[in-house]
Design a protein around this motif. Structure first.
Motif, short mmCIF file in Angstrom:
data_model
loop_
_atom_site.label_atom_id
_atom_site.label_comp_id
_atom_site.label_asym_id
_atom_site.label_seq_id
_atom_site.Cartn_x
_atom_site.Cartn_y
_atom_site.Cartn_z
N GLY A 175 39.02 -56.23 -36.56
CA GLY A 175 39.18 -55.07 -37.43
C GLY A 175 39.49 -53.81 -36.65
N SER A 176 39.67 -52.73 -37.37
CA SER A 176 39.96 -51.42 -36.79
C SER A 176 38.83 -50.46 -37.11
CB SER A 176 41.27 -50.88 -37.36
OG SER A 176 41.39 -49.49 -37.12
N TYR A 177 38.47 -49.64 -36.15
CA TYR A 177 37.41 -48.66 -36.39
C TYR A 177 37.76 -47.71 -37.52
CZ TYR A 177 40.07 -45.12 -33.72
OH TYR A 177 41.02 -44.23 -33.27
N ARG A 251 43.91 -45.95 -24.21
CA ARG A 251 44.39 -44.59 -23.91
C ARG A 251 43.31 -43.54 -24.17
NH1 ARG A 251 48.78 -42.60 -21.02
NH2 ARG A 251 48.67 -40.35 -21.26
N TYR A 252 42.55 -43.74 -25.24
CA TYR A 252 41.57 -42.74 -25.65
C TYR A 252 40.17 -43.23 -25.30
CZ TYR A 252 45.77 -41.36 -28.08
OH TYR A 252 47.08 -41.02 -28.35
N PRO A 264 36.51 -47.59 -25.82
CA PRO A 264 37.82 -46.91 -25.86
C PRO A 264 38.71 -47.51 -26.94
CG PRO A 264 37.79 -48.47 -24.06
CD PRO A 264 36.40 -48.49 -24.66
N ASN A 265 39.79 -46.81 -27.25
CA ASN A 265 40.70 -47.28 -28.29
C ASN A 265 42.13 -46.85 -28.00
OD1 ASN A 265 41.37 -44.70 -29.85
ND2 ASN A 265 39.12 -44.64 -29.82
N THR A 295 48.78 -46.12 -25.99
CA THR A 295 48.49 -45.89 -27.41
C THR A 295 48.92 -47.12 -28.21
OG1 THR A 295 50.66 -44.98 -28.02
CG2 THR A 295 49.07 -43.46 -27.04
N HIS A 296 48.56 -47.11 -29.47
CA HIS A 296 48.85 -48.26 -30.33
C HIS A 296 50.34 -48.45 -30.57
CE1 HIS A 296 47.72 -51.30 -33.27
NE2 HIS A 296 48.60 -50.79 -34.12
N SER A 297 51.07 -47.37 -30.71
CA SER A 297 52.49 -47.46 -31.06
C SER A 297 53.19 -46.19 -30.64
CB SER A 297 52.66 -47.65 -32.57
OG SER A 297 52.18 -46.50 -33.26
#
Length: 341
Positions: A175-177, A251-252, A264-265, A295-297
């Protein structure tokens, strides 16, 4: 008479044909994009002539794999039911190969399982129309979940296609936070005052309320994917014979102590989920993990004023990692069941 018989024998020998040899299996890579994405169908020979050749999620990886000598198809996807048509604005593309029927086009806003069924039809079509026998699947974001659903469908239907490997890029295995915040299992306070984290959570609340992403977005929460009765558990056995590579972005970050459910995410998916750290071996028995500071995208990179190459979908390091995962698939079972995870 003897000379005539000898001539006939020689003539017949010259007309004989060797036994036909078995056709060598034909292998291709299939790239799958994620939630609310619109991506065109492309083949190794044909792509969009205007704008991004295969859409914002597929173009860099497609070009990289083609340059490495792989045959590559991109699975068509659209934010809603129907066929893929030219797009304008961000990630624009036009003058593409003829769109495929809706039945084999992923609805990137529908349920994971429905997306998987459509993807499975596309893969079966590759076998029937393109004579593809083996596929390496590469899924970005929810594309990794769509790929897993498609594998289950192919197995259940007795498809002649062999899935040789699976690589997931920023895929929310657990899942995603952002969705977990909507569910109430992750509080806003877990952002620890980080403004971008909070804006992403609040923005997801707004987005999930929109009709156009009311399907898959609601299946991104921990309650749907994890637990004894969760979606992951229902996939047990599907990946038993398939080596899986998981690539996640961090990245974060935030100084400890920070909740691993968020940090991290990559701006959308926490690293713990992208690397499937809590997914049982009965579901994911053979795994290799890579982590990059991305980053994600490219969209997340854009809204945070970062270069496009800081995105999982555009970073040359990620493109190399995907290529290596495909190239090394035949030897993947020689090592330990977990590497870097």
């Amino acid at each position: 008479m003897r000379s005539l018989a000898l001539l006939a024998a020689v003539t017949l020998a010259g007309c004989s044909h060797p036994a036909p040899t078995a056709r060598q299996p034909s292998r291709s890579v299939v790239i799958i994009s994620g939630l609310a994405s619109t991506s065109p169908y492309t083949s190794p020979e044909a792509a969009c002539a205007v704008g991004l050749a295969a859409g914002t999620d597929h173009t860099p990886l497609r070009e990289h794999l083609l340059a490495a000598g792989h045959s590559v198809f991109t699975a068509p996807a659209v934010a809603g039911p129907g066929q893929v048509h030219a797009t304008t604005g961000y990630g624009a593309f036009a003058s593409c190969p003829a769109p495929l029927p809706a039945a084999m086009t992923i609805d990137s806003t529908g349920s994971i399982d429905l997306a998987g069924e459509h993807l499975a039809r596309f893969i079966d079509w590759l076998h029937t129309e393109k004579k593809i026998d083996e596929v390496d699947l590469g899924g970005h974001s929810m594309g990794g979940l769509y790929a897993r659903a498609a594998i289950r469908t192919l197995l259940a239907d007795g498809s002649p296609i062999t899935v040789r490997s699976l690589t997931t890029i920023g895929t929310p295995w657990q899942g995603s936070y952002l969705a977990n915040y909507v569910e109430g299992t992750v509080p806003l306070g877990a952002c620890l005052g980080d403004q971008f984290c909070e804006s992403q959570m609040k923005g997801y609340v707004r987005d999930i309320a929109a009709v156009h992403i009311s399907g898959s977005a609601r299946e991104l929460g921990k309650s749907y994917l994890t637990g004894p009765k969760g979606w992951n558990t229902a996939q047990a056995g599907v990946l038993d014979r398939i080596p899986v590579t998981l690539i996640g972005g961090n990245r974060y970050t935030h100084p400890d102590p920070a909740d691993a459910a968020v940090w991290p995410n990559d701006g959308v998916v926490e690293l713990r989920s992208a690397l499937a750290r809590d997914v049982d071996d009965t579901v994911l028995p053979h795994r290799r993990c890579d982590t990059v500071d991305d980053t994600h995208s490219d969209y997340v990179s854009m809204i945070t004023d970062l270069p496009r190459t800081t995105a999982l979908t555009w970073d040359p390091r990620v493109l190399d990692a995907v290529t290596a995962a495909i190239d090394n698939a035949p030897k993947a079972f020689d090592g330990p069941n977990r590497q870097g995870c």
